[in-house]
Design a protein around this motif. Structure first.
Motif, PDB file in Angstrom:
ATOM      1  N   ALA A  33       0.815  -1.213   0.000  1.00 23.26           N
ATOM      2  CA  ALA A  33       0.000   0.000   0.000  1.00 23.26           C
ATOM      3  C   ALA A  33       0.854   1.272   0.000  1.00 23.26           C
ATOM      4  CB  ALA A  33      -0.941  -0.003   1.206  1.00 23.26           C
ATOM      5  N   GLY A  34       2.183   1.102   0.068  1.00 21.64           N
ATOM      6  CA  GLY A  34       3.068   2.259   0.066  1.00 21.64           C
ATOM      7  C   GLY A  34       3.170   2.963   1.400  1.00 21.64           C
ATOM      8  N   PHE A  35       2.858   2.259   2.476  1.00 23.30           N
ATOM      9  CA  PHE A  35       2.927   2.864   3.808  1.00 23.30           C
ATOM     10  C   PHE A  35       4.357   3.210   4.183  1.00 23.30           C
ATOM     11  CE2 PHE A  35      -1.089   1.415   6.307  1.00 23.30           C
ATOM     12  CZ  PHE A  35      -1.904   1.825   5.270  1.00 23.30           C
ATOM     13  N   SER A  36       4.513   4.299   4.926  1.00 28.90           N
ATOM     14  CA  SER A  36       5.776   4.622   5.588  1.00 28.90           C
ATOM     15  C   SER A  36       5.801   3.814   6.873  1.00 28.90           C
ATOM     16  CB  SER A  36       5.856   6.113   5.911  1.00 28.90           C
ATOM     17  OG  SER A  36       5.902   6.855   4.714  1.00 28.90           O
ATOM     18  N   ILE A  37       6.895   3.109   7.093  1.00 21.78           N
ATOM     19  CA  ILE A  37       6.993   2.197   8.234  1.00 21.78           C
ATOM     20  C   ILE A  37       8.116   2.655   9.142  1.00 21.78           C
ATOM     21  CG2 ILE A  37       7.441  -0.198   8.924  1.00 21.78           C
ATOM     22  CD1 ILE A  37       6.455  -0.967   6.016  1.00 21.78           C
ATOM     23  N   SER A  38       7.815   2.827  10.425  1.00 24.00           N
ATOM     24  CA  SER A  38       8.812   3.217  11.425  1.00 24.00           C
ATOM     25  C   SER A  38       8.808   2.192  12.548  1.00 24.00           C
ATOM     26  CB  SER A  38       8.485   4.590  12.015  1.00 24.00           C
ATOM     27  OG  SER A  38       8.484   5.577  11.015  1.00 24.00           O
ATOM     28  N   THR A  39       9.998   1.942  13.101  1.00 23.99           N
ATOM     29  CA  THR A  39      10.092   1.013  14.229  1.00 23.99           C
ATOM     30  C   THR A  39      11.047   1.549  15.281  1.00 23.99           C
ATOM     31  OG1 THR A  39      11.951  -0.236  13.301  1.00 23.99           O
ATOM     32  CG2 THR A  39       9.736  -1.004  12.736  1.00 23.99           C
ATOM     33  N   SER A  40      10.813   1.096  16.487  1.00 22.04           N
ATOM     34  CA  SER A  40      11.795   1.198  17.563  1.00 22.04           C
ATOM     35  C   SER A  40      11.999  -0.238  18.032  1.00 22.04           C
ATOM     36  CB  SER A  40      11.278   2.088  18.698  1.00 22.04           C
ATOM     37  OG  SER A  40      10.238   1.441  19.413  1.00 22.04           O
ATOM     38  N   THR A  41      12.703  -0.454  19.103  1.00 28.09           N
ATOM     39  CA  THR A  41      12.915  -1.826  19.571  1.00 28.09           C
ATOM     40  C   THR A  41      11.621  -2.472  20.050  1.00 28.09           C
ATOM     41  OG1 THR A  41      13.538  -1.045  21.761  1.00 28.09           O
ATOM     42  CG2 THR A  41      15.325  -1.457  20.180  1.00 28.09           C
ATOM     43  N   SER A  42      10.588  -1.649  20.341  1.00 23.58           N
ATOM     44  CA  SER A  42       9.355  -2.219  20.881  1.00 23.58           C
ATOM     45  C   SER A  42       8.077  -1.712  20.223  1.00 23.58           C
ATOM     46  CB  SER A  42       9.279  -1.951  22.386  1.00 23.58           C
ATOM     47  OG  SER A  42       9.233  -0.552  22.620  1.00 23.58           O
ATOM     48  N   THR A  43       8.177  -0.860  19.206  1.00 23.96           N
ATOM     49  CA  THR A  43       6.984  -0.277  18.592  1.00 23.96           C
ATOM     50  C   THR A  43       7.087  -0.310  17.080  1.00 23.96           C
ATOM     51  OG1 THR A  43       6.741   1.222  20.483  1.00 23.96           O
ATOM     52  CG2 THR A  43       5.529   1.801  18.505  1.00 23.96           C
ATOM     53  N   VAL A  44       5.946  -0.552  16.439  1.00 24.48           N
ATOM     54  CA  VAL A  44       5.844  -0.506  14.979  1.00 24.48           C
ATOM     55  C   VAL A  44       4.713   0.467  14.640  1.00 24.48           C
ATOM     56  CG1 VAL A  44       5.377  -1.815  12.882  1.00 24.48           C
ATOM     57  CG2 VAL A  44       6.651  -2.884  14.758  1.00 24.48           C
ATOM     58  N   LEU A  45       4.992   1.374  13.701  1.00 23.56           N
ATOM     59  CA  LEU A  45       4.031   2.381  13.269  1.00 23.56           C
ATOM     60  C   LEU A  45       4.056   2.441  11.747  1.00 23.56           C
ATOM     61  CD1 LEU A  45       2.251   4.992  13.737  1.00 23.56           C
ATOM     62  CD2 LEU A  45       4.406   6.245  13.810  1.00 23.56           C
ATOM     63  N   ALA A  46       2.874   2.456  11.115  1.00 30.25           N
ATOM     64  CA  ALA A  46       2.830   2.530   9.658  1.00 30.25           C
ATOM     65  C   ALA A  46       1.576   3.258   9.208  1.00 30.25           C
ATOM     66  CB  ALA A  46       2.873   1.128   9.055  1.00 30.25           C
ATOM     67  N   PHE A  47       1.736   4.107   8.199  1.00 25.93           N
ATOM     68  CA  PHE A  47       0.625   4.843   7.606  1.00 25.93           C
ATOM     69  C   PHE A  47       1.080   5.379   6.257  1.00 25.93           C
ATOM     70  CE2 PHE A  47       3.154   7.809   9.973  1.00 25.93           C
ATOM     71  CZ  PHE A  47       3.209   8.948   9.173  1.00 25.93           C
ATOM     72  N   SER A  48       0.156   5.955   5.514  1.00 25.52           N
ATOM     73  CA  SER A  48       0.467   6.493   4.199  1.00 25.52           C
ATOM     74  C   SER A  48       0.392   8.008   4.213  1.00 25.52           C
ATOM     75  CB  SER A  48      -0.519   5.957   3.158  1.00 25.52           C
ATOM     76  OG  SER A  48      -0.370   6.634   1.941  1.00 25.52           O
ATOM     77  N   PHE A  49       1.424   8.662   3.673  1.00 32.55           N
ATOM     78  CA  PHE A  49       1.378  10.110   3.518  1.00 32.55           C
ATOM     79  C   PHE A  49       0.448  10.513   2.376  1.00 32.55           C
ATOM     80  CE2 PHE A  49       5.474   9.912   5.792  1.00 32.55           C
ATOM     81  CZ  PHE A  49       5.258  10.906   6.734  1.00 32.55           C
ATOM     82  N   SER A  50       0.194   9.590   1.443  1.00 31.51           N
ATOM     83  CA  SER A  50      -0.626   9.911   0.271  1.00 31.51           C
ATOM     84  C   SER A  50      -2.097   9.555   0.449  1.00 31.51           C
ATOM     85  CB  SER A  50      -0.081   9.187  -0.957  1.00 31.51           C
ATOM     86  OG  SER A  50      -0.254   7.795  -0.827  1.00 31.51           O
ATOM     87  N   GLY A  51      -2.442   8.946   1.570  1.00 28.41           N
ATOM     88  CA  GLY A  51      -3.837   8.584   1.827  1.00 28.41           C
ATOM     89  C   GLY A  51      -4.243   7.218   1.317  1.00 28.41           C
ATOM     90  N   SER A  52      -3.274   6.401   0.894  1.00 31.78           N
ATOM     91  CA  SER A  52      -3.638   5.051   0.451  1.00 31.78           C
ATOM     92  C   SER A  52      -4.007   4.184   1.657  1.00 31.78           C
ATOM     93  CB  SER A  52      -2.499   4.409  -0.343  1.00 31.78           C
ATOM     94  OG  SER A  52      -1.407   4.124   0.484  1.00 31.78           O
ATOM     95  N   THR A  53      -4.724   3.101   1.387  1.00 35.61           N
ATOM     96  CA  THR A  53      -5.153   2.207   2.455  1.00 35.61           C
ATOM     97  C   THR A  53      -4.837   0.763   2.085  1.00 35.61           C
ATOM     98  OG1 THR A  53      -7.376   1.973   1.531  1.00 35.61           O
ATOM     99  CG2 THR A  53      -7.064   3.706   3.186  1.00 35.61           C
ATOM    100  N   ILE A  54      -4.817  -0.072   3.104  1.00 40.66           N
ATOM    101  CA  ILE A  54      -4.733  -1.513   2.914  1.00 40.66           C
ATOM    102  C   ILE A  54      -6.164  -1.990   2.711  1.00 40.66           C
ATOM    103  CG2 ILE A  54      -4.189  -3.711   4.033  1.00 40.66           C
ATOM    104  CD1 ILE A  54      -2.008  -2.128   5.611  1.00 40.66           C
ATOM    105  N   PRO A  55      -6.462  -2.625   1.581  1.00 36.85           N
ATOM    106  CA  PRO A  55      -7.847  -3.060   1.334  1.00 36.85           C
ATOM    107  C   PRO A  55      -8.326  -4.062   2.383  1.00 36.85           C
ATOM    108  CG  PRO A  55      -6.469  -3.337  -0.632  1.00 36.85           C
ATOM    109  CD  PRO A  55      -5.560  -2.993   0.507  1.00 36.85           C
ATOM    110  N   SER A  56      -9.626  -4.092   2.591  1.00 34.62           N
ATOM    111  CA  SER A  56     -10.174  -5.109   3.493  1.00 34.62           C
ATOM    112  C   SER A  56      -9.799  -6.478   2.947  1.00 34.62           C
ATOM    113  CB  SER A  56     -11.693  -4.962   3.608  1.00 34.62           C
ATOM    114  OG  SER A  56     -12.292  -5.063   2.345  1.00 34.62           O
TER     115      SER A  56
END
Length: 102
Positions: A33-56
């Protein structure tokens, strides 16, 4: 792998990881889906700057690279959001599957 089963499109997600240290995250529906993915040693965060979504649907949400015993791996403190930024109700099954819960 973190799996998902959702009846609604996912615009972003965040969760914490217990039992292991996260060293990276990539692939799955989040990458497709083109999400930006960020991690730390204990957290995962992902979203799209362009507004795309992961389909159901179902599949691999994201693949994690971890250090430690994979048998101790478990996600917690899950936050899913829809395109409007509203929370999507979900539960965690078997420590690695996110399931839509109405």
């Amino acid at each position: 792998d973190v799996m998902y089963n959702s009846d609604t499109p996912i615009a972003g997600f965040q969760f914490n990881v217990e039992g292991v240290s996260v060293t990276g995250a990539s692939g799955g529906a989040a990458a497709a889906a083109g999400f930006s993915i960020s991690t730390s040693t204990s957290t995962v965060l992902a979203f799209s700057f362009s507004g795309s979504t992961i389909p159901s649907g179902t599949g691999i949400l994201i693949s994690l690279e971890i250090e430690g015993d994979s048998n101790l791996f478990c996600i917690k403190d899950l936050v899913l959001s829809n395109i409007g930024g509203d929370p999507i109700p979900a539960i965690i099954e078997n420590c690695n599957t996110i399931k839509y819960s109405e």
